[in-house]
Design a protein around this motif. Structure first.
Motif, PDB file in Angstrom:
ATOM      1  N   THR A   1      51.629  29.238  49.611  1.00 31.29           N
ATOM      2  CA  THR A   1      52.713  28.786  48.733  1.00 31.29           C
ATOM      3  C   THR A   1      52.158  28.238  47.422  1.00 31.29           C
ATOM      4  O   THR A   1      52.677  28.537  46.340  1.00 31.29           O
ATOM      5  CB  THR A   1      53.551  27.699  49.427  1.00 31.29           C
TER       6      THR A   1
ATOM      7  N   ARG B   1      53.281  24.691  39.153  1.00 30.76           N
ATOM      8  CA  ARG B   1      52.813  26.070  39.127  1.00 30.76           C
ATOM      9  C   ARG B   1      53.978  27.054  39.094  1.00 30.76           C
ATOM     10  O   ARG B   1      53.887  28.126  38.491  1.00 30.76           O
ATOM     11  CB  ARG B   1      51.892  26.345  40.328  1.00 30.76           C
ATOM     12  N   PHE B   2      55.081  26.694  39.727  1.00 33.16           N
ATOM     13  CA  PHE B   2      56.300  27.501  39.621  1.00 33.16           C
ATOM     14  C   PHE B   2      56.746  27.591  38.159  1.00 33.16           C
ATOM     15  O   PHE B   2      57.121  28.658  37.669  1.00 33.16           O
ATOM     16  CB  PHE B   2      57.403  26.883  40.473  1.00 33.16           C
TER      17      PHE B   2
ATOM     18  N   SER C   1      50.787  31.235  45.409  1.00 30.31           N
ATOM     19  CA  SER C   1      51.771  32.247  45.010  1.00 30.31           C
ATOM     20  C   SER C   1      52.989  31.675  44.285  1.00 30.31           C
ATOM     21  O   SER C   1      53.837  32.440  43.832  1.00 30.31           O
ATOM     22  CB  SER C   1      52.261  33.020  46.241  1.00 30.31           C
ATOM     23  N   SER C   2      53.093  30.353  44.134  1.00 28.75           N
ATOM     24  CA  SER C   2      54.282  29.761  43.499  1.00 28.75           C
ATOM     25  C   SER C   2      54.540  30.295  42.092  1.00 28.75           C
ATOM     26  O   SER C   2      55.705  30.466  41.699  1.00 28.75           O
ATOM     27  CB  SER C   2      54.200  28.233  43.503  1.00 28.75           C
TER      28      SER C   2
ATOM     29  N   PHE D   1      51.107  35.456  49.046  1.00 30.03           N
ATOM     30  CA  PHE D   1      51.665  34.465  49.964  1.00 30.03           C
ATOM     31  C   PHE D   1      51.133  34.650  51.381  1.00 30.03           C
ATOM     32  O   PHE D   1      50.791  33.680  52.068  1.00 30.03           O
ATOM     33  CB  PHE D   1      53.191  34.560  49.948  1.00 30.03           C
TER      34      PHE D   1
ATOM     35  N   ILE E   1      56.535  33.349  42.355  1.00 29.77           N
ATOM     36  CA  ILE E   1      57.954  33.094  42.621  1.00 29.77           C
ATOM     37  C   ILE E   1      58.666  32.770  41.316  1.00 29.77           C
ATOM     38  O   ILE E   1      59.761  33.266  41.041  1.00 29.77           O
ATOM     39  CB  ILE E   1      58.113  31.928  43.623  1.00 29.77           C
TER      40      ILE E   1
ATOM     41  N   VAL F   1      53.257  22.452  43.419  1.00 26.42           N
ATOM     42  CA  VAL F   1      53.977  23.716  43.568  1.00 26.42           C
ATOM     43  C   VAL F   1      55.014  23.865  42.457  1.00 26.42           C
ATOM     44  O   VAL F   1      55.171  24.938  41.865  1.00 26.42           O
ATOM     45  CB  VAL F   1      54.646  23.811  44.954  1.00 26.42           C
TER      46      VAL F   1
ATOM     47  N   ASN G   1      54.187  19.054  46.689  1.00 27.52           N
ATOM     48  CA  ASN G   1      55.429  19.570  46.121  1.00 27.52           C
ATOM     49  C   ASN G   1      55.412  19.532  44.597  1.00 27.52           C
ATOM     50  O   ASN G   1      55.921  20.444  43.936  1.00 27.52           O
ATOM     51  CB  ASN G   1      56.627  18.772  46.649  1.00 27.52           C
TER      52      ASN G   1
END
Length: 526
Positions: free
Chosen positions: A49, A105-106, A52-53, A475, A56, A102, A99
């Motif tokens: 996660t 990075r998202f 790979s964020s 992922f 997404i 993530v 969190n």
């Protein structure tokens, strides 16, 4: 170099710098993963996660990239993307939780749409005879950014373990991964400033019925005598590919794109978009130290070998750039896929020959190094395991999941009997094949095969396809490595690549030295 060519190269270079920022953003996580895993006690799925964020995030950005670039122009959207890269780097470096990391990075993933917009912009501003080289500059900057990330990670790792007073004072030893992910801040800021000096895309200006402004831009990259013909070609492409009513409707553009008229284009674009990512390229690039630790050479050597992948990528991307307009898109793509698939099979074979056995000498070394309590490992002494999957499964049963994640690389280094040279050769051959062929050629083809009026929808759409493929591969890789083993993972990538070869062998045409209008005449069904 005349002033027209110099201007075209200057604008393309500035926009392509976004590829460097992307490469840096994408690859620095490869070195940070091990430290993040320990700090936040992550499972395999959580590691996937974190890595790979961004993939997404880009899924949300790509549909909007085309809309915004049509509404506001390519230049303004690129400036917005550079701003997002900068904010993502800052938030990642100062993240206080898994969190939070993530989420940061998202956010950076929203900026990954820069790849499709960069190829769009460069394809629209580049004269046809230079288009292949100029669009490929984006790929060169990506691999330079990747290589820079590996070098920066290695340098930070060495400094963190140096024991120097100034290293301790700035907190580098205790915050190694934060310095790694924060290394993007300066280049992102520089790119943001430089983007203010590029002109708007002339194709977009014509699309918006601002032909006079387009002519002003074209004067910088064409002789004045050529400008009326260029504008006429752009208008013709727009008028013949979609109606005036459809220009205002995204749904209508998508229906037009996926109509039978464009079926050959859709097959080519979909196949190369999927094949590029299911080759496992982002697994090798984003998990490089993790993969190289499977060879049993230790953490420092794994980080150094990651640098080799970056340097190999640079050399073969430059070589591909020099030859793409000589050899042509089709042979480079078709035979590049064969080369890629064979390289992956070499890796799979190398891992299939590996054996893992802990000895009393290994236990004594581990005990002396005070790495882990060796009492639990005694039950594994003298037992031979025929795969990394079986060895790790045994470690989980004896020392638990957390200790296996933290210390498996050290234990593999000691227990593994593996053809490290063969696998390293296979990986570097794979990197060379990818960056010589399907890496840069995909974006060149995307900049060529779509008509102007559909390009702002088509390129993000098929970039979305490649991003979905990338997300799934990134992922699931940590989980696959734990549950399937390296042999099966690399063999599955090879099979997918060879399927792509078969499809493109029958559908891909040669596009070198052809105008976008000429390409459309060959690909579009009337």
């Amino acid at each position: 170099m005349n002033s027209y060519k110099r201007n075209a190269f200057t604008y393309a270079t500035i926009v392509a710098l976004g590829g460097f920022v992307f490469g840096l953003d994408a690859a620095v996580i490869s070195g940070a993963t091990k430290f993040i895993t320990k700090e936040f006690n992550l499972s395999a799925i959580q590691i996937g996660t974190a890595v790979s964020s961004p993939a997404i995030g880009v899924l949300f950005a790509l549909p909007l990239a085309g809309i915004f670039s049509d509404k506001f122009g390519r230049k303004k959207v690129l400036i917005g993307i550079a701003t997002i890269y900068l904010l993502s780097a800052l938030f990642s470096a100062f993240a206080t939780s898994f969190n939070g990391l993530v989420a940061a990075r998202f956010l950076g993933g929203l900026a990954f749409s820069s790849l499709s917009l960069a190829s769009m912009y460069i394809g629209e501003i580049a004269p046809s005879k230079w288009r292949g080289k100029l669009v490929s500059m984006n790929q060169i900057n990506i691999v330079v950014g990747l290589s820079a990330a590996y070098f920066i990670n290695y340098l930070i790792l060495q400094l963190a373990g140096s024991g120097e007073a100034w290293v301790q004072n700035i907190g580098l030893a205790d915050n190694t991964w934060r310095f790694m992910v924060g290394s993007e801040i300066i280049p992102a800021f520089i790119w943001l400033i430089l983007l203010f000096f590029i002109p708007e895309s002339p194709s977009w200006l014509v699309y918006k019925n601002r032909s006079d402004e387009a002519a002003v831009v074209l004067e910088k990259i064409y002789d004045k005598s050529e400008i009326p013909a260029q504008i006429a070609d752009m208008k013709e492409s727009i008028e013949t590919s979609v109606t005036s009513e459809n220009k205002q409707s995204i749904i209508s553009q998508l229906k037009e794109m996926f109509s039978s008229r464009y079926s050959k284009i859709v097959i080519i674009a979909t196949t190369i978009a999927i094949a590029q990512q299911v080759s496992g390229i982002n697994v090798v690039l984003f998990y490089a130290p993790t993969i190289f630790e499977q060879l049993g050479n230790g953490t420092d050597a794994a980080f150094m070998q990651s640098i080799y992948t970056g340097l190999t990528g640079i050399v073969f991307t430059v070589l591909g750039l020099l030859l793409i307009d000589r050899i042509g898109r089709r042979p480079i793509t078709i035979w590049g896929l064969v080369w890629t698939g064979l390289s992956l099979l070499i890796c799979a074979y190398g891992f299939s020959q590996a054996r893992y056995t802990l000895t009393e000498e290994h236990i004594a070394e581990i005990k002396q190094e005070n790495i882990i309590d060796t009492t639990q490992l005694q039950s594994l002494v003298g037992v031979e395991f025929d795969s990394d999957k079986a060895f790790k499964a045994a470690l989980v049963k004896t020392i638990g999941e957390k200790n296996t994640r933290d210390y498996s690389s050290t234990l593999i280094q000691k227990a593994g009997i593996i053809s490290a040279g063969l696998i390293l050769f296979g990986i570097l051959s794979f990197i060379a094949a990818f960056h010589f062929s399907i890496g840069p050629v995909m974006w060149v083809l995307f900049s060529e095969i779509f008509p102007i009026s559909l390009r702002s929808i088509a390129i993000p759409t098929f970039a979305f396809v490649t991003s979905i493929s990338s997300l799934l591969v990134q992922f699931f890789f940590p989980w696959q490595l734990e549950n399937m083993g390296a042999t099966t993972v690399f063999a599955s990538y090879a099979v997918m690549v060879l399927i792509g070869f078969v499809i493109l062998y029958f559908y891909l045409i040669e596009t070198k030295n052809m105008s976008i209008e000429e390409i459309q005449q060959k690909l579009i069904k009337e």
